[in-house]
Each structure stands twice: as structure tokens, then as C-alpha cells.
Design a protein around this motif. Structure first.
Motif, short mmCIF file in Angstrom:
data_model
loop_
_atom_site.label_atom_id
_atom_site.label_comp_id
_atom_site.label_asym_id
_atom_site.label_seq_id
_atom_site.Cartn_x
_atom_site.Cartn_y
_atom_site.Cartn_z
N ILE C 168 -16.24 24.79 -50.54
CA ILE C 168 -16.25 23.53 -49.80
C ILE C 168 -15.93 23.77 -48.33
CG2 ILE C 168 -15.12 21.29 -49.57
CD1 ILE C 168 -14.57 21.57 -52.67
N THR C 169 -14.93 24.60 -48.12
CA THR C 169 -14.52 24.89 -46.76
C THR C 169 -15.64 25.59 -45.98
OG1 THR C 169 -12.25 25.13 -47.50
CG2 THR C 169 -12.81 26.10 -45.36
N GLY C 172 -18.18 23.08 -45.08
CA GLY C 172 -17.66 22.22 -44.00
C GLY C 172 -17.67 22.93 -42.66
N ALA C 176 -19.77 21.68 -39.36
CA ALA C 176 -19.12 21.49 -38.07
C ALA C 176 -19.76 22.39 -37.02
CB ALA C 176 -17.63 21.80 -38.18
N THR D 169 -13.73 24.55 -36.71
CA THR D 169 -13.72 24.92 -38.13
C THR D 169 -12.64 24.16 -38.88
OG1 THR D 169 -14.48 27.13 -37.54
CG2 THR D 169 -13.45 26.85 -39.71
N GLY D 172 -13.83 20.72 -39.41
CA GLY D 172 -14.89 20.73 -40.42
C GLY D 172 -14.33 20.90 -41.81
N SER D 173 -13.35 21.78 -41.95
CA SER D 173 -12.74 21.98 -43.27
C SER D 173 -12.09 20.70 -43.75
CB SER D 173 -11.65 23.06 -43.19
OG SER D 173 -12.10 24.16 -42.45
N ALA D 176 -14.72 18.18 -44.86
CA ALA D 176 -15.25 18.56 -46.17
C ALA D 176 -14.23 18.26 -47.26
CB ALA D 176 -15.63 20.04 -46.17
#
Lengths: 207, 207, 207, 207
Positions: C168-169, C172, C176, D169, D172-173, D176
Motif C-alpha cells: 500500500i505504501t 501511495g 504522490a 512520500t 502519499g503513504s 494510501a
DNA sequence: CATGAATGAGACTTCATTCAT
DNA sequence: GATGAATGAAGTCTCATTCAT
């Protein structure tokens, strides 16, 4: 050369053309009967007939022409079907009784055609909105009925009355009968027809 | 400067809910009567009512709802108009004669409503194509007629006959009369009504 | 005489089904990317594709079907583009570094598709308002990543960690990155990708 | 005169006004979260807020203004909620672990606000189609994160890396994670947050 | 002869926005 | 201040009809 009443080499084109027209008309009748006028799109009709959409314009000049063709073909077929079964030499009351029975049976055998005809009569219009099939549509029937009624009056089996009003009433009773028989399949058509004949012939007043 | 082809942009009046609904329904009736079901688009109806298209959705949930509202409003109005004019305590044959006269006059005074109602009954459908106003639409009238006929039979003014068949026939005769009177304005409604009453009450068979 | 504001009425070419579908889908992608979901009306899409509005219904059952087609076509194309460029036999850290570089390049070469896909995923709904493309949309990717991570753990190049959270990370981080690269064209995609790979592989804690 | 920080005679109008604005904004958030951007019409929002449609224009200049207000109010609220719970004097890795836990809990407590914010960010546009909330929307967060990361590098708890890439990042993490936690309520938010912190801090490479 | 891709007009409907009350 | 009736622009979609193949 060939006997025109049974041509051994009838042009196949012609035949195929009539076949196609009938096929499309039949599909139109089914669509009209099942879904009403608005849903009877040419797309659906062509699909049901199993032909391509464009082909309709080969055999009819457009939607209105198709609808008119359906109407006249149907009206003719119905009229012939009844006329061919009547013995017009009998006394008029007997003719009326027989005619009502035949018509009642129509509601069973040719429901779709009757419904389709009604839809077209009510909805087909000229571009300006005026109806395309006027109630004079019934005019031919009216006249035929009036002739019959007057014969009855002449032969003494019918009393004196306004034949035009009676012709209209007669047609109206039939339409109502057909609508009712279609909505109520449990009603016996011939029995209804007999009751209706009795009402029209004898009236409902006592004594 | 002024554009004669478009109205001077009405000044946005605010009306009571009932008034607006009636206004829109009236416009719908006129469109239906003049151009039939297919032409009676909401665009035309709104234009005739002199309101914006969008307003229709303020008062009706959509086209079908509007049409249903037109039908029920019209049916109710017609029924009340006739019922209020009849004296049901008179002998049944007299009631029938009076009723037919009243109905005949309807064709003159409320032609548009009658036509509109017919169009909706024939064309308004559920999304699956099945009719929305079934012939049971007539059921209430049928029952009322049957009650009347049975009273006549009880009081001895009417002979014994199938009241259901007669109710249907009675309604059918009326529909045919109305259609004919509308197509033939030169025919005198009351005279036609009297002739029809005579036919239904006395029948057409001699002696 | 010639109206410069409207194209010269294209000569109605007949195209193969696939070609037209692709043409319409491409137009939809451009509209979505440039103006977002709300502006991407079928009117605009058809205009951009240079076809009549009605043609869209020849190839798609409606707006939702078109959007779903755009989404699945785009997702498939993207997935294949990346998969075909990866050598999965290399050590996992190398695979990750390479994958991130490829994905970063996508933001340059296929920006519109990525944006369009995002818009559809966020906005396409069932009639009741519930999303049509659930996040399980990512599920396939997640599983593929997890397989990769577990291989790395097996081969000893990756330490032990929760592969689902990492998948998932990872996704993500990519989203981004893509968003950022698109908003900042001055940033070098490959350099960013390398930095990101380093972060994910080595973490940020000292020692 | 009066102490502005606790006005004893604060204008009631003001208060009522703020109340109303909040009420409408709250309704908008719910609609956005449940039905997405397209279904979030002002009619629905007003209905859910229990106010008349017209009132929206008293407090906002239009739909776009309302949406922008929702976005900024939501963003501010979220940011404050997290900031107020963090102890920034602790070592940076601890701050990150704590922050991730707090954010994870957001997905439970403030799901609707998060979803609404996303929808607005993706869909709110200028009349020409260009986005109204650019990704710079994240810019403030990015900068704050970078400050934090650089402190970590200064204090020796973080190694040297590109803080901008890491900020992106990190965000984004989080996005998510939130999406995943919302789609999978069975996953424990704090446990996920801890795993994520470990990944970001330690990386995934072995040794 | 036959197909069905392509068009364009018009239908129903929704919605942000205005304004009389 | 507050309401909701009223508007008008724009959207999705259907359908009769045309025409390249």
C-alpha cells in the motif's frame, strides 16, 4: 403466353418484395400491440423483423408510410375475414347475430392487429399535428351497416330508426366488446356476442 | 428593437401552487387535444402555458406524473360534471335519456378534455411498455351503470338482461357518439342523444 | 461565405469499430485530463473526437459505460507498458529501482491517461451514489507487489516486514510521485525515482 | 473596550451567521462523502442542512465559494487537530510515529471530512477548467514536514536524504493508509500506523 | 439488394442561480 | 433574514433518416 392468374414464372423479385413488406408489417403490428405507439421505433421493428434498419426505407418511404401501410393492410384483412364468413342473404337479425359472433372471435384470433390498428388511428399524424386517419376511417363500415339496416327495414325484420346513429352505435358496441374481451380472456366471446346481439335487437326496456 | 417573434419575457409572476398546476395541466390538455400524444412534448406544453420548461419539474415529478395528473384531474372533473346534473330518483329510462343528453353536451363543451383523456389512456405506459391506465379505468363507471340497470329491473322499467354486457355496450355507444359528434360538428348532440336512447331502450327489431 | 467558426462538416467517414472506439476513448481521456470530470460532457468529448454526439451511443451504452471503458482500457495499457519493461529475474531491490524509474517516466509520456484514470476512479458512481471503481481496483497491483516482496524476503535481499502495508505504501508513494511530477515538470523524473527507491529501501533513520 | 479574545457582547448576528455557515458546510461534507462530487448538488446540501436553497447565497457567493470554504475549513480543522496532539520537542522518529498514529485515528473519527476534501481537491475548477486547488494545496504540509526532517538530520536521529522527496512520500503513504483504512474497517489503525512508521524509518532492505 | 455506421434534431431532465414575497 | 417559485443553460439520451460500403 402464361396464364396471368397462375403465372408459372412469376417474377421472383416481386414476390420477395411482398414477402419482405409483409414481414416488416407483421413485426410492426407486434411491436405496436405489445408496447404501444411510442415504443414502436423503427429500430425495434427492424430488429423484430430480423432485417437491417436501413431496409425499411427500401420498402416504405419512412415511418409514416409504414404505419399507414400497416393500418390499411390490417383494416383490409379484417374486413375481408368477416365479410367472407357472412351469408348476407339471411334475414338481417340473423346476419347481425352471426357478424357479432365472428367479430368476437377476432378478439381471440387477431388481437394484435386490432390493437395495432387502434394505436395507429389514434397517433399517426400529419407533420402539422392533424390526424392522418380520420374517424371517416369508419365511414366505409358505417355505410355498409346502413345498407344492411335498411334492408332489414325493407324486409320488415327491423323497425324504423335512424340508421346512421345505429351504425355508429353498432361499431361502438363492437369496439367496447373487443376491448373488454381482450382485457378479460376469461369471458366467453360467443356468449358475449349473443348477449350483445340480443340487447341491440330487443332493447332493454320491459314490455 | 423589440423582437416580435418572442414574447416580451414575462415578468416572472409568483402563483399559488394549485393555480400553476392547473395552468400547466390545462396547457397539456390543449396540446394533447390538438396534436396528439407524440407531439405533446414538455417543451411545447411549457411554452403554451407560458412558463419555463424547468418549472414543470417543480410541480410534477416528470412527464409521466404530469400525464397521470392530467388524466385523473380530467376524469374526476367529467364524472362530477355529469353526476351533479342527474336526478337519480327518476325512473331509470328517464335517467338514461337525461344522462345521454348530458354526455352529448360534453362533446361540445369539453371536447379537449375528452380527447386528451383518450390519448393518455392509450399511450401512457410503464417503463416496460405495459399500459399505465388499464381498461379497469372504466370499471368504476361500469359498476355504477350496473347498479342503475338493476334498479330498473327491480322497479320493472327494464327487462331482464346481462347488466355487465349492457354497461360495456352503454359506455361503448357513448364513446362512439362522442367521437362522431366531435368529427361532425354539424350533428345536433341532443338529437343524437335522443336517438341513441331510443335505440338502447327499445332495440331495433320490429314488433 | 465560409463560416470559420465551425469545421467544414467532415465528410462522414466510415471507420472500423475498434478504431472509432479508440478515437472516442482518446477524446474522453483528453477532456478528462484537461477539464476534470464534471466538464467532460459527452458533448465536449464528441466534439473533440470530431464525431456527432449520437455516435457515442453506437459504441457505448451511455456515459457510464464510456467512462468504465476508458478506465479499463487505460489501466490495462499502463499495466502492460510497465510489465513489459521489467526483468523480474533480477534481485528484488533492483526490480524496485527499475520499476520506479519506469513509472516515473509514465508521468511524462502518459500524463493524460493517468489523470483521466484518477478522475474516473474518484467520480464514477452507481446510480445510488456508491463508487463504481472501488479501491480494490488496486488489489491486483497489491498482490503482485506482495509476491515480489516475499521473493525478496526469501532470497534474503529484503528484511522481514508486513508486505501488505508495504504494498500500500509503495503504491501511495508512486501516486504522490506522479502527482508531484505532473505539477512540477521541472523536476527530473528519474532522479526523483532514484531518491524514492533509496528511501523505501533504506529508510530514513540513521545508523 | 471589550477584550477581543472573549467579547462579552459579541454581536449575535455574527454568531448566528457562523453557526449557519458551519451547518451548511457540515451538510456539504456529508453529501460529498456519501455521494461524491457530482451528486453533491446545492439542493441536496440545503435539504440536508435543513435550510432553504436560497439561503446558501446569503452565506456563500455560489457553489464554488461554498466548496472552497468547505475545503479550507476542513483542511484547517484537520491540521489543527493533529498539531495540537503532537509534542514536537521529542526526537523526530518518535514524533513521526506519534503523528502517524494520530493520522490513522483520523480515518476513523473524521472520515467524511477527509473524503470531502479529496473530492473538492480533485473536482473544483475555475470556469476555464483549470484546477482551483492545486497540489500546492499540500505545499504547507510539505514544508512543515521538511522542517521536521531537517531537525532530525541535525539532531542525528535521521540520516541524510532528500527531504522534499521524503515529504511527498510521507504524504502519499498517509493518503494510501487513509484510503485503505476506510475501505477496510477491520484493519487496526494504530497497528497499521506502527508498521508504516517502521517501514519509513528503517526501509525494507535487509542488513 | 442490403447493411449498419453516422448524423442531427429534439426529447426529458437536472441544477446553479435569481428574485418576488 | 429567509423562502422556494421560477428561470435558462447544459446534460444525457433516443430516434428517424441518410449514405458509404
Amino acid at each position: 403466353m402464361a396464364d396471368p392468374s397462375s403465372p408459372p414464372a412469376a417474377p421472383r423479385r416481386r414476390l420477395a418484395e411482398d414477402e419482405r413488406r409483409r414481414q416488416i408489417i407483421a413485426a410492426a403490428i407486434e411491436e405496436l400491440a405489445e408496447g404501444g405507439y411510442e415504443r414502436a421505433s423503427l429500430t425495434r421493428i427492424a430488429a423484430r423483423a430480423g432485417v437491417s434498419k436501413g431496409l425499411i426505407w427500401h420498402y416504405f418511404s419512412g415511418k409514416d408510410d409504414l404505419m399507414e401501410s400497416v393500418a390499411s393492410a390490417t383494416a383490409t384483412a379484417i374486413r375481408e375475414r368477416i365479410a367472407s364468413r357472412l351469408d348476407l342473404t339471411e334475414p338481417v337479425p340473423a346476419v347481425i347475430r352471426a357478424a357479432l359472433r365472428h367479430v368476437a372471435r377476432l378478439s381471440v384470433d387477431h388481437r394484435a392487429e386490432l390493437v395495432a390498428l387502434t394505436h395507429i388511428a389514434h397517433n399517426l399524424r400529419h407533420p402539422d399535428g392533424s390526424p392522418r386517419l380520420t374517424p371517416d376511417h369508419y365511414e366505409a363500415s358505417y355505410r355498409a351497416q346502413e345498407v344492411l339496416f335498411r334492408r332489414g327495414q325493407a324486409e320488415g325484420t327491423l323497425r324504423d330508426f335512424d340508421t346512421r346513429v345505429m351504425a355508429i352505435t353498432y361499431q361502438g358496441s363492437i369496439d367496447a366488446m373487443l376491448a373488454h374481451l381482450q382485457a378479460h380472456p376469461e369471458v366467453d366471446p360467443e356468449s358475449y356476442a349473443d348477449q350483445l346481439a340480443e340487447l341491440l335487437l330487443d332493447g332493454i326496456k320491459s314490455a
